[in-house]
Design a protein around this motif. Structure first.
Motif, PDB file in Angstrom:
ATOM      1  N   ALA A   1       0.991  -1.178   0.276  1.00  0.00           N
ATOM      2  CA  ALA A   1      -0.302   0.215  -0.074  1.00  0.00           C
ATOM      3  C   ALA A   1       0.947   1.315   0.155  1.00  0.00           C
ATOM      4  N   LEU A   2       2.058   0.906   1.073  1.00  0.00           N
ATOM      5  CA  LEU A   2       2.851   2.688   0.715  1.00  0.00           C
ATOM      6  C   LEU A   2       3.271   2.447  -0.509  1.00  0.00           C
ATOM      7  N   ARG A   3       3.802   1.792  -1.060  1.00  0.00           N
ATOM      8  CA  ARG A   3       4.692   1.734  -2.628  1.00  0.00           C
ATOM      9  C   ARG A   3       3.788   2.252  -3.312  1.00  0.00           C
ATOM     10  N   MET A   4       2.315   2.056  -3.006  1.00  0.00           N
ATOM     11  CA  MET A   4       1.411   2.285  -4.012  1.00  0.00           C
ATOM     12  C   MET A   4       1.290   4.150  -4.229  1.00  0.00           C
ATOM     13  N   MET A   5       0.989   4.204  -3.034  1.00  0.00           N
ATOM     14  CA  MET A   5       1.411   4.883  -3.083  1.00  0.00           C
ATOM     15  C   MET A   5       2.510   6.486  -2.923  1.00  0.00           C
ATOM     16  N   ASP A   6       2.926   6.246  -3.075  1.00  0.00           N
ATOM     17  CA  ASP A   6       4.593   6.255  -3.109  1.00  0.00           C
ATOM     18  C   ASP A   6       4.918   6.451  -4.343  1.00  0.00           C
ATOM     19  N   ARG A   7       4.240   5.657  -5.501  1.00  0.00           N
ATOM     20  CA  ARG A   7       4.628   5.083  -6.788  1.00  0.00           C
ATOM     21  C   ARG A   7       3.373   6.127  -7.474  1.00  0.00           C
ATOM     22  N   THR A   8       2.330   6.572  -7.266  1.00  0.00           N
ATOM     23  CA  THR A   8       0.671   6.569  -8.263  1.00  0.00           C
ATOM     24  C   THR A   8       0.353   8.719  -6.921  1.00  0.00           C
ATOM     25  N   GLY A   9       0.719   8.429  -6.134  1.00  0.00           N
ATOM     26  CA  GLY A   9       0.582   9.828  -5.670  1.00  0.00           C
ATOM     27  C   GLY A   9      -0.981   9.611  -5.176  1.00  0.00           C
ATOM     28  N   CYS A  10      -1.815   9.093  -5.507  1.00  0.00           N
ATOM     29  CA  CYS A  10      -3.339   8.515  -5.210  1.00  0.00           C
ATOM     30  C   CYS A  10      -3.702   8.418  -3.910  1.00  0.00           C
ATOM     31  N   ASP A  11      -4.599   8.628  -3.001  1.00  0.00           N
ATOM     32  CA  ASP A  11      -5.766   9.804  -1.725  1.00  0.00           C
ATOM     33  C   ASP A  11      -5.289   8.009  -0.893  1.00  0.00           C
ATOM     34  N   GLY A  12      -5.730   7.168  -1.455  1.00  0.00           N
ATOM     35  CA  GLY A  12      -5.598   5.641  -0.525  1.00  0.00           C
ATOM     36  C   GLY A  12      -5.287   4.981  -1.449  1.00  0.00           C
ATOM     37  N   VAL A  13      -5.971   3.257  -0.322  1.00  0.00           N
ATOM     38  CA  VAL A  13      -5.518   2.392  -0.687  1.00  0.00           C
ATOM     39  C   VAL A  13      -7.718   1.811  -1.069  1.00  0.00           C
ATOM     40  N   VAL A  14      -7.864   0.602  -1.593  1.00  0.00           N
ATOM     41  CA  VAL A  14      -8.905  -0.098  -1.352  1.00  0.00           C
ATOM     42  C   VAL A  14      -8.032  -1.584  -1.858  1.00  0.00           C
ATOM     43  N   ILE A  15      -8.856  -2.200  -0.582  1.00  0.00           N
ATOM     44  CA  ILE A  15      -8.215  -4.042  -0.200  1.00  0.00           C
ATOM     45  C   ILE A  15      -9.590  -4.525  -1.242  1.00  0.00           C
ATOM     46  N   GLY A  16      -9.347  -5.715  -2.150  1.00  0.00           N
ATOM     47  CA  GLY A  16     -10.157  -6.193  -2.557  1.00  0.00           C
ATOM     48  C   GLY A  16      -9.557  -8.038  -2.331  1.00  0.00           C
ATOM     49  N   ARG A  17      -8.937  -8.548  -3.174  1.00  0.00           N
ATOM     50  CA  ARG A  17      -8.220  -9.908  -2.507  1.00  0.00           C
ATOM     51  C   ARG A  17      -7.322 -10.083  -1.381  1.00  0.00           C
ATOM     52  N   GLY A  18      -6.750  -8.761  -1.442  1.00  0.00           N
ATOM     53  CA  GLY A  18      -5.217  -8.921  -0.246  1.00  0.00           C
ATOM     54  C   GLY A  18      -6.163  -9.017   1.341  1.00  0.00           C
ATOM     55  N   CYS A  19      -7.152  -8.476   1.020  1.00  0.00           N
ATOM     56  CA  CYS A  19      -7.777  -9.369   2.811  1.00  0.00           C
ATOM     57  C   CYS A  19      -8.480 -11.037   2.825  1.00  0.00           C
ATOM     58  N   LEU A  20      -8.185 -11.820   1.509  1.00  0.00           N
ATOM     59  CA  LEU A  20      -8.729 -12.605   1.817  1.00  0.00           C
ATOM     60  C   LEU A  20      -7.840 -13.632   2.873  1.00  0.00           C
ATOM     61  N   GLY A  21      -8.379 -14.567   4.214  1.00  0.00           N
ATOM     62  CA  GLY A  21      -8.147 -14.855   5.274  1.00  0.00           C
ATOM     63  C   GLY A  21      -6.368 -14.420   5.160  1.00  0.00           C
ATOM     64  N   ARG A  22      -6.748 -12.498   5.589  1.00  0.00           N
ATOM     65  CA  ARG A  22      -5.977 -11.628   5.775  1.00  0.00           C
ATOM     66  C   ARG A  22      -6.543 -10.485   6.509  1.00  0.00           C
ATOM     67  N   PRO A  23      -7.641 -10.969   7.637  1.00  0.00           N
ATOM     68  CA  PRO A  23      -8.236  -8.915   8.512  1.00  0.00           C
ATOM     69  C   PRO A  23      -7.151  -8.604   8.546  1.00  0.00           C
ATOM     70  N   TRP A  24      -6.181  -9.758   9.414  1.00  0.00           N
ATOM     71  CA  TRP A  24      -5.290  -8.181   9.924  1.00  0.00           C
ATOM     72  C   TRP A  24      -4.407  -7.507   9.604  1.00  0.00           C
ATOM     73  N   LEU A  25      -5.028  -7.186   8.209  1.00  0.00           N
ATOM     74  CA  LEU A  25      -4.189  -6.177   7.127  1.00  0.00           C
ATOM     75  C   LEU A  25      -4.279  -5.170   7.498  1.00  0.00           C
ATOM     76  N   PHE A  26      -5.476  -5.645   7.989  1.00  0.00           N
ATOM     77  CA  PHE A  26      -6.480  -3.393   8.501  1.00  0.00           C
ATOM     78  C   PHE A  26      -5.188  -3.344   9.480  1.00  0.00           C
ATOM     79  N   ARG A  27      -5.247  -3.861  10.575  1.00  0.00           N
ATOM     80  CA  ARG A  27      -4.396  -3.451  11.266  1.00  0.00           C
ATOM     81  C   ARG A  27      -2.738  -2.856  11.034  1.00  0.00           C
ATOM     82  N   ASP A  28      -1.931  -4.399  10.360  1.00  0.00           N
ATOM     83  CA  ASP A  28      -1.255  -3.286   9.968  1.00  0.00           C
ATOM     84  C   ASP A  28      -0.950  -1.866   8.925  1.00  0.00           C
ATOM     85  N   LEU A  29      -2.418  -1.554   8.173  1.00  0.00           N
ATOM     86  CA  LEU A  29      -2.488  -0.705   7.234  1.00  0.00           C
ATOM     87  C   LEU A  29      -2.502   0.836   8.266  1.00  0.00           C
ATOM     88  N   ASN A  30      -3.413   0.472   9.517  1.00  0.00           N
ATOM     89  CA  ASN A  30      -3.823   1.525  10.449  1.00  0.00           C
ATOM     90  C   ASN A  30      -1.648   1.763  10.755  1.00  0.00           C
TER      91      ASN A  30
END
Length: 354
Positions: free
Chosen positions: A196-225
């Motif tokens: 997520a950090l790499r995407m934002m740094d490379r694209t200048g986007c304002d945030g990220v949307v998670i799809g398949r990345g959270c499958l079996g990984r609900p703690w990804l949102f803790r890591d993002l925080n």
């Protein structure tokens, strides 16, 4: 994410970290017609806020009526329009990733949605286009701005790519440059917080949307925080901690559906996603994926080697659907005139769900 981002899974993710958790895709016609399955799918938890509802639709009148129902009856706090779905049952009706090719039809749908929403924010998710010869995202982005949308999400793949290949993050950067008036969110190939950090740094986007990345990984949102606050992602879970999350997930599904067999059956598809990369024998994997009661599932979870550490890169990467397609199923003559506003016959699906 049909069949995945239901209430129980959203609750599990919210327990991990903040964010905007969007419902499964709801069809506009089914909402307007009060389809019982659809009405059950749009139930939100008592403490779930903001309540975010994703709509699919092709006909401007039907979409406008559906959004008005949401706004006037207080069913949600935010409406997201799905123009990214690549599955044949959607695109062959002119919906999902097929619709932005019809620029004036897209404009009419967005205008009707915004008019029906009142004070509710309306956003949309889209792909780059149908294929590399029919890219639509830059024109669609300008239309979204002109029609008053609050934000845009771009999945950096075309519909024909489905979930194959590598997401084109450069397209997200180009969209960000093209529509500076509203936030642009990036989607595609975010498997870890570092991605997520790499995407934002490379694209200048304002945030990220998670799809398949959270499958079996609900703690990804803790890591993002953690990383968005300038810290480091927490230590990756052991297999025992993953097993505890699996049990929690299954219990939430049973509570939601009110029937143990239904909840445990629904959980089965998550087993492979949770265990990706871990060393677990074939027999135990099969037993977990065929359990029919909570007691049976928990007995099998107790057999997992709890101290087994996170397997690193073997656990990251694609989960869920993958691979490209040879073609996108479209209504007959769909590509003939991008300005046509004609709504295909039977464009609106009458039931929600995968």
């Amino acid at each position: 994410m049909a069949g995945v981002t239901n209430g129980p899974f959203r609750e599990l993710c919210r327990e991990q970290g903040g964010g905007l958790y969007v419902s499964e895709m709801i069809t506009s016609r089914a909402l307007v017609e009060r389809n019982p399955k659809t009405m059950a799918m749009i139930r939100f938890g008592r403490d779930e806020t903001p309540r975010s509802l994703q709509l699919y639709g092709v006909d401007p009148e039907t979409v406008g009526r559906a959004v008005r129902v949401v706004a006037e009856e207080g069913l949600a706090d935010h409406v997201d329009l799905n123009f990214g779905c690549p599955v044949p049952k959607v695109t062959r009706r002119g919906g999902g990733a097929a619709l932005p090719y019809k620029r004036e039809l897209l404009r009419a749908v967005l205008r009707a949605a915004v008019a029906g929403a009142g004070t509710l924010p309306v956003t949309m998710k889209m792909r780059k286009g149908i294929d590399d010869d029919h890219l639509t995202y830059l024109a669609a982005g300008r239309i979204a701005v002109e029609e008053g949308l609050s934000a845009i999400t771009l999945h950096g793949r075309t519909a024909v790519q489905h979930y194959g290949g590598v997401a084109d993050w450069d397209a997200i950067a180009r969209l960000k440059d093209a529509v500076p008036e509203i936030p642009v969110l990036g989607n595609g190939d975010i498997w870890t917080a570092a991605d997520a950090l790499r995407m934002m740094d490379r694209t200048g986007c304002d945030g990220v949307v998670i799809g398949r990345g959270c499958l079996g990984r609900p703690w990804l949102f803790r890591d993002l925080n953690e990383v968005f606050d300038g810290g480091d992602a927490a230590a990756a879970p052991t297999l025992g901690e993953v097993a505890a999350t699996m049990a929690r997930h299954a219990h939430l599904l049973v509570e939601c559906f009110g029937r143990e067999p239904h909840g445990v059956l629904d959980f089965r598809k998550h087993v492979g996603w949770y265990l990706k990369g871990f060393t677990v024998g074939t027999e135990l994997r099969r037993s977990l994926a065929t359990a029919s009661t909570l007691a049976e599932l928990e007995a099998h979870l107790a057999r997992l080697p709890a101290e087994q550490p996170w397997p690193g890169h073997a656990a990251d990467g694609p989960r869920g659907a993958s691979g490209g397609r040879t073609r996108v199923h479209l209504p007959e003559g769909w590509l003939d005139d991008p300005e046509a506003r004609t709504v295909p016959v039977d464009a609106e699906l009458d039931v929600s769900g995968g």
